[in-house]
Scaffold this motif. Structure first.
Motif, PDB file in Angstrom:
ATOM      1  N   UNK A  89       0.844  -1.202   0.000  1.00 15.64           N
ATOM      2  CA  UNK A  89       0.000   0.000   0.000  1.00 15.64           C
ATOM      3  C   UNK A  89       0.875   1.247   0.000  1.00 15.64           C
ATOM      4  N   UNK A  90       1.881   1.251   0.870  1.00 13.71           N
ATOM      5  CA  UNK A  90       2.812   2.374   0.997  1.00 13.71           C
ATOM      6  C   UNK A  90       4.033   1.877   1.760  1.00 13.71           C
ATOM      7  N   UNK A  91       5.251   2.241   1.302  1.00 11.87           N
ATOM      8  CA  UNK A  91       6.453   1.804   2.028  1.00 11.87           C
ATOM      9  C   UNK A  91       6.316   2.063   3.528  1.00 11.87           C
ATOM     10  N   UNK A  92       6.617   1.054   4.318  1.00 16.93           N
ATOM     11  CA  UNK A  92       6.372   1.101   5.759  1.00 16.93           C
ATOM     12  C   UNK A  92       7.627   1.538   6.501  1.00 16.93           C
ATOM     13  N   UNK A  93       7.492   2.601   7.267  1.00 17.46           N
ATOM     14  CA  UNK A  93       8.593   3.082   8.095  1.00 17.46           C
ATOM     15  C   UNK A  93       8.336   2.700   9.545  1.00 17.46           C
ATOM     16  N   UNK A  94       9.392   2.642  10.313  1.00 14.33           N
ATOM     17  CA  UNK A  94       9.265   2.308  11.733  1.00 14.33           C
ATOM     18  C   UNK A  94      10.103   3.273  12.559  1.00 14.33           C
ATOM     19  N   UNK A  95       9.604   3.627  13.727  1.00 21.26           N
ATOM     20  CA  UNK A  95      10.353   4.507  14.615  1.00 21.26           C
ATOM     21  C   UNK A  95      11.641   3.835  15.063  1.00 21.26           C
ATOM     22  N   UNK A  96      12.677   4.629  15.237  1.00 16.96           N
ATOM     23  CA  UNK A  96      13.969   4.096  15.658  1.00 16.96           C
ATOM     24  C   UNK A  96      13.857   3.415  17.022  1.00 16.96           C
ATOM     25  N   UNK A  97      13.023   3.962  17.897  1.00 16.95           N
ATOM     26  CA  UNK A  97      12.865   3.369  19.231  1.00 16.95           C
ATOM     27  C   UNK A  97      12.296   1.955  19.132  1.00 16.95           C
ATOM     28  N   UNK A  98      11.398   1.741  18.168  1.00 14.05           N
ATOM     29  CA  UNK A  98      10.821   0.406  17.962  1.00 14.05           C
ATOM     30  C   UNK A  98      11.876  -0.570  17.461  1.00 14.05           C
ATOM     31  N   UNK A 286      14.162 -11.988  11.652  1.00  8.96           N
ATOM     32  CA  UNK A 286      15.457 -11.400  11.287  1.00  8.96           C
ATOM     33  C   UNK A 286      15.405 -10.752   9.903  1.00  8.96           C
ATOM     34  N   UNK A 287      14.751 -11.423   8.962  1.00  4.88           N
ATOM     35  CA  UNK A 287      14.648 -10.880   7.593  1.00  4.88           C
ATOM     36  C   UNK A 287      13.895  -9.554   7.600  1.00  4.88           C
ATOM     37  N   UNK A 288      12.759  -9.523   8.296  1.00  7.98           N
ATOM     38  CA  UNK A 288      11.960  -8.293   8.364  1.00  7.98           C
ATOM     39  C   UNK A 288      12.724  -7.204   9.110  1.00  7.98           C
ATOM     40  N   UNK A 289      13.390  -7.577  10.186  1.00 12.00           N
ATOM     41  CA  UNK A 289      14.135  -6.594  10.975  1.00 12.00           C
ATOM     42  C   UNK A 289      15.272  -5.980  10.162  1.00 12.00           C
ATOM     43  N   UNK A 290      16.016  -6.817   9.450  1.00 14.24           N
ATOM     44  CA  UNK A 290      17.117  -6.319   8.613  1.00 14.24           C
ATOM     45  C   UNK A 290      16.577  -5.398   7.523  1.00 14.24           C
ATOM     46  N   UNK A 294      17.729  -1.458   7.639  1.00 13.52           N
ATOM     47  CA  UNK A 294      18.742  -1.110   6.638  1.00 13.52           C
ATOM     48  C   UNK A 294      18.460   0.234   5.985  1.00 13.52           C
ATOM     49  N   UNK A 295      17.190   0.466   5.619  1.00 15.13           N
ATOM     50  CA  UNK A 295      16.826   1.739   4.978  1.00 15.13           C
ATOM     51  C   UNK A 295      15.803   2.499   5.806  1.00 15.13           C
ATOM     52  N   UNK A 296      15.580   2.037   7.022  1.00 12.77           N
ATOM     53  CA  UNK A 296      14.584   2.618   7.923  1.00 12.77           C
ATOM     54  C   UNK A 296      13.165   2.513   7.361  1.00 12.77           C
ATOM     55  N   UNK A 297      12.965   1.662   6.356  1.00 10.01           N
ATOM     56  CA  UNK A 297      11.619   1.424   5.849  1.00 10.01           C
ATOM     57  C   UNK A 297      11.568   0.095   5.096  1.00 10.01           C
ATOM     58  N   UNK A 298      10.372  -0.469   5.028  1.00 12.23           N
ATOM     59  CA  UNK A 298      10.155  -1.685   4.247  1.00 12.23           C
ATOM     60  C   UNK A 298       9.544  -1.263   2.919  1.00 12.23           C
TER      61      UNK A 298
END
Length: 320
Positions: A89-98, A286-290, A294-298
């Motif tokens: 739907x839209x590239x997913x970003x995650x907070x650094x704290x998460x 691990x795959x999802x986390x990396x 790596x780019x701060x977004x999926x």
């Protein structure tokens, strides 16, 4: 008829969780509990109620494979399908704290699950013929870790609350209406859990499928609907950190709370496939986390890869 009862069970689970969350949130507001605490506890707990109901019911009835595979299947589904769909739907970003705290913690507890599942024995995993047991001591450990996690999360949220200008406002109902919502919600959750476990076991027997397969696929998909809907809505609104946080938080709840309660009620006997599925969960995490760090977004291409990976997992479970 079993298919109708399975669908009815899922509907009761999801709507029961909604009623439970609305009623409990209202009570919390009446008691003047901060909204951010409600979101981190009551609402997060509510979205995991379907998995809790199914796994506890299955554990009590001795359907151990279904109790564990429901949790493992839901967590794998959350990581690969929910985040995969959201990133399309839209590239997913995650907070650094998460990415710094909660996500590594979810991987850590998956590793702990693998260790207690296998009795800390690589030789036992390689042998594959001896039973594995998730006992009461492991369940108690999970519940202690869960209590620590909730305490740390709420404490951090309260300390940072003044930095957030907006806070979700949960609606407040009368005490009587709140109680009715809670009771109706709990009734729907319990009844729905019974229907799902009974019908899923019957379907598995009819087609000669294992309870593990049903739990990892059909039941996991049905009980993960709240997470899928919540995260997809969040992603469509651009609230990507909420989408990732919802998945990670749900996975932590599923392992620590659901398996903790289930194994404390009655020790859960497992076969080696549950250990293999735990390894797959760790690999998926691990795959999802990396990808996320790596780019701060999926990105969309990574989301498409997650969905293909889940399809491969589905085929693997079907063929084994």
């Amino acid at each position: 008829m079993d298919y109708i009862l399975l669908i009815l069970g899922f509907v009761l689970l999801v709507k029961g969780a909604d009623f439970f969350v609305d009623g409990s949130s209202s009570v919390a507001k009446i008691l003047k509990i901060p909204a951010i605490v409600i979101g981190l506890t009551v609402v997060a707990f509510g979205t995991s109620m379907p998995e809790l109901s199914v796994s506890v019911t299955a554990a009590i009835r001795g359907s151990n494979d279904l109790a564990v595979s429901n949790v493992l299947g839901s967590n794998i589904f959350n990581l690969l399908v929910v985040l995969g769909c959201c990133s399309l739907v839209k590239p997913v970003q995650a907070k650094w704290s998460l990415l710094k705290k909660e996500f590594p913690f979810s991987i850590f507890i998956a590793v702990i699950l693998l260790l207690v599942d296998s009795d800390f024995s690589i030789a036992k995993i390689i042998d594959g013929n001896r039973p594995f047991v998730l006992g009461r001591m492991a369940g108690l450990l999970f519940l202690i870790l869960f209590a620590i996690y909730i305490y740390a999360t709420v404490r951090t949220a309260l300390h940072s609350r003044e930095d957030n200008s907006e806070e979700e406002d949960y609606k407040m109902m009368s005490p009587i209406k709140s109680a009715i919502f809670i009771l109706v919600g709990l009734a729907g959750i319990v009844w729905g859990g019974d229907l799902v476990v009974d019908s899923a076991c019957n379907i598995a027997e009819t087609f000669g499928l294992s309870q593990t397969f049903i739990g990892l696929t059909i039941v996991a998909l049905g009980t993960s609907l709240p997470e899928l809907v919540t995260s997809m809505v969040a992603a469509s609104k651009g609230e990507n950190d909420l989408a990732v946080g919802n998945v990670v938080g749900s996975n932590i709840f599923n392992i620590l709370l659901i398996l903790g309660i289930s194994s404390v009620i009655t020790p859960i006997t497992l076969d080696v496939t549950a250990v293999y599925d735990t390894l797959i969960l760790i690999a998926a995490s691990l795959i999802v986390y990396i990808s996320a760090i790596s780019k701060r977004e999926i990105q969309r291409k990574e989301g498409a890869f997650f969905l293909l990976a889940y399809l491969a997992f589905f085929v693997y479970v079907l063929l084994r």
